[in-house]
Design a protein around this motif. Structure first.
Motif, PDB file in Angstrom:
ATOM      1  N   ARG A   1      40.552  53.884  35.638  1.00  0.00           N
ATOM      2  CA  ARG A   1      39.809  53.256  36.738  1.00  0.00           C
ATOM      3  C   ARG A   1      38.296  53.478  36.665  1.00  0.00           C
ATOM      4  NH1 ARG A   1      44.706  54.911  38.490  1.00  0.00           N
ATOM      5  NH2 ARG A   1      45.976  53.447  39.671  1.00  0.00           N
ATOM      6  N   GLN A   2      37.794  54.023  35.566  1.00  0.00           N
ATOM      7  CA  GLN A   2      36.357  54.201  35.396  1.00  0.00           C
ATOM      8  C   GLN A   2      35.813  53.045  34.564  1.00  0.00           C
ATOM      9  OE1 GLN A   2      34.623  58.173  34.665  1.00  0.00           O
ATOM     10  NE2 GLN A   2      33.590  57.274  32.877  1.00  0.00           N
TER      11      GLN A   2
ATOM     12  N   VAL B   1      41.059  49.071  33.873  1.00  0.00           N
ATOM     13  CA  VAL B   1      39.952  48.244  34.362  1.00  0.00           C
ATOM     14  C   VAL B   1      39.147  47.838  33.128  1.00  0.00           C
ATOM     15  CG1 VAL B   1      39.789  49.350  36.625  1.00  0.00           C
ATOM     16  CG2 VAL B   1      38.443  50.251  34.712  1.00  0.00           C
ATOM     17  N   MET B   2      38.431  46.729  33.253  1.00  0.00           N
ATOM     18  CA  MET B   2      37.556  46.349  32.154  1.00  0.00           C
ATOM     19  C   MET B   2      36.368  47.297  32.065  1.00  0.00           C
ATOM     20  SD  MET B   2      37.348  42.208  31.867  1.00  0.00           S
ATOM     21  CE  MET B   2      36.243  42.432  30.465  1.00  0.00           C
TER      22      MET B   2
ATOM     23  N   ILE C   1      31.251  46.468  20.038  1.00  0.00           N
ATOM     24  CA  ILE C   1      32.211  47.413  20.612  1.00  0.00           C
ATOM     25  C   ILE C   1      32.575  46.889  21.991  1.00  0.00           C
ATOM     26  CG2 ILE C   1      32.672  49.800  21.279  1.00  0.00           C
ATOM     27  CD1 ILE C   1      30.089  50.519  19.600  1.00  0.00           C
ATOM     28  N   VAL C   2      33.861  46.672  22.240  1.00  0.00           N
ATOM     29  CA  VAL C   2      34.346  46.253  23.556  1.00  0.00           C
ATOM     30  C   VAL C   2      35.193  47.415  24.068  1.00  0.00           C
ATOM     31  CG1 VAL C   2      35.600  44.515  24.869  1.00  0.00           C
ATOM     32  CG2 VAL C   2      34.353  43.848  22.794  1.00  0.00           C
ATOM     33  N   TYR C   3      34.639  48.164  25.035  1.00  0.00           N
ATOM     34  CA  TYR C   3      35.239  49.447  25.392  1.00  0.00           C
ATOM     35  C   TYR C   3      36.560  49.328  26.142  1.00  0.00           C
ATOM     36  CZ  TYR C   3      31.130  51.916  23.696  1.00  0.00           C
ATOM     37  OH  TYR C   3      30.152  52.433  22.890  1.00  0.00           O
ATOM     38  N   GLY C   4      36.746  48.271  26.918  1.00  0.00           N
ATOM     39  CA  GLY C   4      37.993  48.168  27.665  1.00  0.00           C
ATOM     40  C   GLY C   4      38.292  46.744  28.082  1.00  0.00           C
ATOM     41  N   LEU C   5      39.521  46.268  27.793  1.00  0.00           N
ATOM     42  CA  LEU C   5      39.910  44.897  28.133  1.00  0.00           C
ATOM     43  C   LEU C   5      40.680  44.810  29.442  1.00  0.00           C
ATOM     44  CD1 LEU C   5      41.016  43.583  24.609  1.00  0.00           C
ATOM     45  CD2 LEU C   5      38.880  43.130  25.821  1.00  0.00           C
ATOM     46  N   GLY C   6      40.999  45.946  30.059  1.00  0.00           N
ATOM     47  CA  GLY C   6      41.670  45.921  31.356  1.00  0.00           C
ATOM     48  C   GLY C   6      43.143  45.575  31.267  1.00  0.00           C
ATOM     49  N   ASN C   7      43.736  45.320  32.424  1.00  0.00           N
ATOM     50  CA  ASN C   7      45.148  44.937  32.517  1.00  0.00           C
ATOM     51  C   ASN C   7      45.281  43.433  32.339  1.00  0.00           C
ATOM     52  OD1 ASN C   7      46.083  47.514  33.061  1.00  0.00           O
ATOM     53  ND2 ASN C   7      46.002  47.266  35.281  1.00  0.00           N
TER      54      ASN C   7
ATOM     55  N   LEU D   1      48.565  41.821  31.655  1.00  0.00           N
ATOM     56  CA  LEU D   1      49.812  41.579  32.387  1.00  0.00           C
ATOM     57  C   LEU D   1      50.382  42.948  32.719  1.00  0.00           C
ATOM     58  CD1 LEU D   1      51.387  38.797  30.115  1.00  0.00           C
ATOM     59  CD2 LEU D   1      50.542  38.456  32.452  1.00  0.00           C
ATOM     60  N   PHE D   2      50.075  43.433  33.896  1.00  0.00           N
ATOM     61  CA  PHE D   2      50.491  44.801  34.186  1.00  0.00           C
ATOM     62  C   PHE D   2      50.832  44.931  35.664  1.00  0.00           C
ATOM     63  CE2 PHE D   2      50.389  49.420  33.946  1.00  0.00           C
ATOM     64  CZ  PHE D   2      50.866  49.635  32.665  1.00  0.00           C
ATOM     65  N   SER D   3      49.941  45.501  36.434  1.00  0.00           N
ATOM     66  CA  SER D   3      50.189  45.654  37.865  1.00  0.00           C
ATOM     67  C   SER D   3      49.156  44.836  38.627  1.00  0.00           C
ATOM     68  CB  SER D   3      50.108  47.130  38.262  1.00  0.00           C
ATOM     69  OG  SER D   3      48.816  47.632  37.976  1.00  0.00           O
ATOM     70  N   ASN D   4      49.200  44.912  39.929  1.00  0.00           N
ATOM     71  CA  ASN D   4      48.377  44.016  40.741  1.00  0.00           C
ATOM     72  C   ASN D   4      47.188  44.675  41.408  1.00  0.00           C
ATOM     73  OD1 ASN D   4      50.008  41.749  40.291  1.00  0.00           O
ATOM     74  ND2 ASN D   4      51.468  42.472  41.819  1.00  0.00           N
ATOM     75  N   TYR D   5      46.977  45.970  41.161  1.00  0.00           N
ATOM     76  CA  TYR D   5      45.941  46.625  41.944  1.00  0.00           C
ATOM     77  C   TYR D   5      44.545  46.277  41.473  1.00  0.00           C
ATOM     78  CZ  TYR D   5      45.118  50.163  38.277  1.00  0.00           C
ATOM     79  OH  TYR D   5      44.803  50.809  37.120  1.00  0.00           O
ATOM     80  N   TYR D   6      44.406  45.629  40.312  1.00  0.00           N
ATOM     81  CA  TYR D   6      43.071  45.296  39.813  1.00  0.00           C
ATOM     82  C   TYR D   6      43.181  43.974  39.072  1.00  0.00           C
ATOM     83  CZ  TYR D   6      38.374  46.206  38.008  1.00  0.00           C
ATOM     84  OH  TYR D   6      37.032  46.149  37.731  1.00  0.00           O
ATOM     85  N   SER D   7      42.362  42.999  39.415  1.00  0.00           N
ATOM     86  CA  SER D   7      42.617  41.647  38.935  1.00  0.00           C
ATOM     87  C   SER D   7      41.719  41.192  37.790  1.00  0.00           C
ATOM     88  CB  SER D   7      42.488  40.650  40.086  1.00  0.00           C
ATOM     89  OG  SER D   7      41.157  40.603  40.563  1.00  0.00           O
ATOM     90  N   ARG D   8      40.530  41.798  37.575  1.00  0.00           N
ATOM     91  CA  ARG D   8      39.616  41.290  36.556  1.00  0.00           C
ATOM     92  C   ARG D   8      40.146  41.599  35.158  1.00  0.00           C
ATOM     93  NH1 ARG D   8      35.339  44.078  37.715  1.00  0.00           N
ATOM     94  NH2 ARG D   8      34.408  42.595  39.189  1.00  0.00           N
TER      95      ARG D   8
END
Length: 387
Positions: A277-278, A307-308, A319-325, A327-334
């Motif tokens: 979540r950071q 999170v992205m 360098i792309v540090y994080g692509l996020g969720n 298809l996972f859960s619903n608590y974070y949408s971006r």
């Protein structure tokens, strides 16, 4: 009269001598039948002709000029860039599977997103679960995941070609479930990186060849629950152990990158890292990423934080540090589909399809959502500005 005949014979002999000197045989009508024919002396050869030295050329002799016609060749085909679609974390949950049963792939992906994955030359995702119908949940973990093997056909239908298994959920249901995962992926024809039946397989390079380009993929995790998750080779009194390839420091992964660079045009490194979540990448992520690039990586991509995270360039390598969720859960949408384009000189360029994931459905953003997406990236990236 006799004197006249002698004069005639004398003149005839004189003419014959002249003609012989000129190379023409005189025909005496008085001794051979009349043919009105003159024969060309066979001792006079034809004029020399230049030999043909290249059968692919045509030579035409006209007086003393030789004209050579070059073979006709087609112009080279223009280079078509290689494209790779990459996504973040995927969990094929029971609720997502129900959406698939109701509407197929577009039951949980918008047509635009589904088409983006399907049209890429290579599609890569982070598989954050094992495929198995057995096993026991890891004790002490807040979240443990396991997906029935009957769900596995969704990946080929999505166009997935390669998955990373190097993450903190691969062994949620133990060794048996992980071994089942390898078997299932082999059966459906999907390559995997970052985990294996022993350390050699876990750190193994996987390559794809597209239009003459050899593209290598490596993966390792900086986040595992315990040392029991580490893949291990047999030796020293120990048996081989299935598990993940780790990168708590960069040394082992950098060694694999250097070896990969000897046989690949492009080397792509996936790292499972970061703080959940950071949104801003941790300092250690930035240090590791630059080590990977110094070793020869042409692109570094990660996830784990759910999170992205932002973007940075080092030595002109993205360098792309994080692509996020994805298809996972619903608590974070971006979220996003990252498209990597490899040009003729083997340089990787990146672009984003801004997406949102809500209620187990991932779709592209509208205009307002796109503005928010790039505003976010500007806020969390390092030395990069997005319009």
């Amino acid at each position: 009269m006799n004197r006249f005949k002698k004069q005639i014979l004398l003149i005839s002999s004189f003419l014959a001598l002249i003609l012989a000197i000129l190379g023409i045989q005189y025909v005496n009508n008085s001794s051979k039948p009349a043919t009105d024919t003159i024969s060309v002396n066979e001792n006079i050869s034809d004029p020399p002709v230049s030999p043909v030295t290249d059968s692919s050329n045509v030579q035409v002799t006209d007086s003393e000029t030789v004209t050579t016609t070059e073979p006709v060749t087609s112009p080279p085909e223009p280079y078509t860039p290689v494209t790779i679609a990459m996504t973040g974390d995927i969990l094929l949950s029971e609720r997502l599977y129900q959406r698939y049963c109701d509407g197929g792939i577009t039951g949980f992906l918008s047509p635009v997103v589904a088409d983006t994955l399907a049209k890429a030359d290579i599609t890569f995702v982070n598989q954050e679960f094992p495929f198995s119908n057995r096993g026991t949940p890891e004790s002490g973990k807040e979240y443990t995941y396991c997906v029935p093997t009957s769900y596995s056909h969704i990946f080929p239908e999505m166009g997935v070609d390669i998955v990373s298994l190097s993450n903190n959920h691969t062994l949620d249901y133990g060794q048996d479930a992980l071994l089942d995962t390898f078997t299932v992926l082999d059966e459906i024809g999907i390559d995997y990186i970052g985990a294996g039946r022993d350390l050699n397989r876990a750190r193994q390079l996987v390559t794809k060849e597209v239009r003459g380009k050899i593209i290598g993929f490596l993966a390792a995790s900086r986040v595992v629950p315990s040392g029991e998750w580490y893949a291990r080779n047999a030796g020293g009194g120990y048996e081989a152990r299935a598990g993940v390839f780790t990168t708590y420091d960069s040394a082992a992964l950098c060694e694999e990158i250097r070896k990969a660079k000897e046989i690949c045009d492009v080397v792509i490194v996936y790292a499972h890292w970061g703080i959940e979540r950071q949104e801003v990448a941790a300092d250690y992520q930035r240090i590791l990423a630059k080590d990977y690039i110094d070793a020869g990586a042409d692109l570094v991509v990660g996830s784990h934080a759910h999170v992205m995270q932002g973007v940075e360039y080092y030595k002109d390598v993205p360098i792309v540090y994080g692509l996020g969720n994805f298809l996972f859960s619903n608590y974070y949408s971006r979220t996003t589909v990252l498209t990597v384009t490899i040009d003729e000189s083997d340089k990787c360029s990146i672009s984003f399809l801004p997406c949102k994931s809500q209620t187990y459905y991932t779709s592209e953003c509208d205009a307002a959502g796109q503005e928010d997406f790039y505003s976010f990236l500007n806020r969390v990236s390092f030395g990069v500005t997005f319009d």
